[in-house]
Write an enzyme that holds these catalytic residues in place. Structure first.
Site, PDB file in Angstrom:
ATOM      1  N   ALA A  28    -135.986 -18.499  29.570  1.00  0.00           N
ATOM      2  CA  ALA A  28    -137.426 -18.779  29.579  1.00  0.00           C
ATOM      3  C   ALA A  28    -138.116 -17.923  28.541  1.00  0.00           C
ATOM      4  CB  ALA A  28    -138.036 -18.499  30.958  1.00  0.00           C
ATOM      5  N   TYR A  56    -148.375 -19.135  30.717  1.00  0.00           N
ATOM      6  CA  TYR A  56    -147.051 -18.796  31.240  1.00  0.00           C
ATOM      7  C   TYR A  56    -146.947 -19.145  32.713  1.00  0.00           C
ATOM      8  CZ  TYR A  56    -143.273 -15.845  33.027  1.00  0.00           C
ATOM      9  OH  TYR A  56    -142.153 -15.393  33.673  1.00  0.00           O
ATOM     10  N   GLY A 105    -129.750 -18.208  29.598  1.00  0.00           N
ATOM     11  CA  GLY A 105    -130.361 -16.910  29.312  1.00  0.00           C
ATOM     12  C   GLY A 105    -129.462 -15.758  29.714  1.00  0.00           C
ATOM     13  N   SER A 113    -141.420 -16.879  39.407  1.00  0.00           N
ATOM     14  CA  SER A 113    -142.288 -15.731  39.151  1.00  0.00           C
ATOM     15  C   SER A 113    -143.462 -15.703  40.109  1.00  0.00           C
ATOM     16  CB  SER A 113    -142.818 -15.770  37.712  1.00  0.00           C
ATOM     17  OG  SER A 113    -143.749 -14.725  37.489  1.00  0.00           O
ATOM     18  N   GLY A 125    -129.729 -12.308  28.042  1.00  0.00           N
ATOM     19  CA  GLY A 125    -131.039 -11.671  28.043  1.00  0.00           C
ATOM     20  C   GLY A 125    -131.130 -10.508  29.010  1.00  0.00           C
ATOM     21  N   PHE A 126    -132.336 -10.003  29.193  1.00  0.00           N
ATOM     22  CA  PHE A 126    -132.574  -8.824  30.030  1.00  0.00           C
ATOM     23  C   PHE A 126    -132.072  -9.045  31.453  1.00  0.00           C
ATOM     24  CE2 PHE A 126    -136.168  -6.868  32.697  1.00  0.00           C
ATOM     25  CZ  PHE A 126    -135.430  -5.727  32.977  1.00  0.00           C
ATOM     26  N   ILE A 127    -132.667  -9.969  32.167  1.00  0.00           N
ATOM     27  CA  ILE A 127    -132.251 -10.204  33.553  1.00  0.00           C
ATOM     28  C   ILE A 127    -130.928 -10.952  33.593  1.00  0.00           C
ATOM     29  CG2 ILE A 127    -132.868 -11.315  35.737  1.00  0.00           C
ATOM     30  CD1 ILE A 127    -135.808 -10.880  35.015  1.00  0.00           C
ATOM     31  N   GLY A 128    -130.766 -11.956  32.723  1.00  0.00           N
ATOM     32  CA  GLY A 128    -129.558 -12.775  32.750  1.00  0.00           C
ATOM     33  C   GLY A 128    -128.278 -11.983  32.565  1.00  0.00           C
TER      34      GLY A 128
END
Length: 332
Positions: A61, A163, A7, A103, A10-13
């Site tokens: 994820a 989730y 990931g 999370s 992606g945003f955090i990755g």
């Protein structure tokens, strides 16, 4: 250290990749956004990606609450099957260091205190109560009002949507991998992460993204319930820094170590919406009274273990972060 970041586009990755490079590590991006064949559910692709890798930072994820049980198959496939494929490949390749994007949703509702019965865990909120605007959980023993508090890592998991169930399963799989291989595994239980490169409002985006997207359309952010639900909004650069610290730490072998990863400054959703709208220049948020059945009322956790054991602390303050986020672009 050569680190495979699933990931990683992606945003955090993507922020994790930057933080690793800035600190002298060699990040390897594995993400279907960058390469359609780089699916964490593909054993051959994962095995190739693990060549000469020292550690894995597993960010890939399917996130968010989504569309209830209708999305269960896709969540389980992406999150749990994908994690199982990755861990199997790591075992075969001899890679023994893992940091997992966990999370806080695994806790379900947060910690609550009843004046008469002490710490209690309220059950899921009912449609009847939510329709009537009764959003606060009550004591399961006496029905009285409760005071919300901070959740520690030793609290039992109680996932309350699909989730959340998949994120709990990821941790169980990582635990089994660590026991079987003697590897070290860390799960960073993220709070509400926000910041530059968040995806635009989709069924899977976080509430901060929904509010920011509404403002970009010159629309008022729509705040569900009464806006008083408590969360911990933590900046994505702080989360990326936590990943780097966790990768470098000497985590104990054979077990999964969990760390709450939040700013330590609980805020209400309404407060966040107002701060973001003010930083953007309006319009003012609207409190709608709407709700999503799978949502929890309050969830804020104690992140002191991460600060004490690994020396990490959030650096981006709430006001500063909201000002930056108001100006930042969102991903398509």
């Amino acid at each position: 250290m050569r680190v495979l970041v699933t990931g990683g586009a992606g945003f955090i990755g993507s922020h994790v990749v930057e933080a690793l490079a800035e600190r002298g590590h060699d990040p390897v991006v594995f993400d279907v956004r960058a390469d359609p064949g780089a699916d964490v559910r593909n054993p051959e692709a994962v095995a190739r990606a693990l060549t000469d890798v020292d550690a894995v930072c597993h960010q890939a994820a399917m996130v968010g609450l989504g569309n209830g049980i209708a999305d269960a198959t896709e969540y389980v496939s992406r999150n749990d099957l994908g994690t199982a494929v990755l861990l199997t490949a790591m075992a075969d390749a001899g890679v023994r260091r893992l940091v997992l994007a966990g999370s806080m949703v695994v806790y379900g509702e947060g910690r609550y205190e009843c004046r008469r019965h002490g710490p209690v865990r309220p059950g899921p909120r009912t449609v009847r109560d939510l329709d009537a605007g009764r959003f606060e959980p009550t004591c399961p023993a006496c029905g009285e009002a409760l005071s919300p508090g901070l959740v520690g890592e030793d609290a039992p998991v109680d996932p309350r949507n699909v989730y959340a169930a998949t994120k709990a399963a990821q941790e169980h799989l990582a635990t089994a991998w660590a026991r079987s291989t003697g590897g070290s595994a860390v799960s960073l239980r993220y709070h509400n992460v926000y910041g530059p490169r968040m995806p635009r409002d989709t069924p899977y985006a976080g509430v901060a993204s929904f509010f920011r997207s509404a403002l970009a359309r010159s629309e008022a952010p729509r705040v569900f319930e009464d806006g008083r639900q408590r969360r911990d909004f933590v900046h994505v650069r702080d989360v990326a820094a936590a990943n780097v610290v966790a990768l470098a730490a000497e985590a104990p072998p054979g077990v999964l170590t969990t760390y709450n990863t939040g700013s330590g400054e609980p805020r209400t959703v309404g407060e966040m919406a107002r701060a973001l709208a003010a930083a953007y220049g309006g319009p003012e948020p609207v409190v709608t009274g709407e709700y999503r059945l799978g949502d929890v009322r309050h969830i804020t956790a104690d992140s002191s273990r991460l600060r004490t054991e690994l020396g990490w602390k959030a650096e981006v303050g709430f006001a500063e972060g909201m000002r930056e986020f108001a100006r930042a672009g969102l991903r398509g």
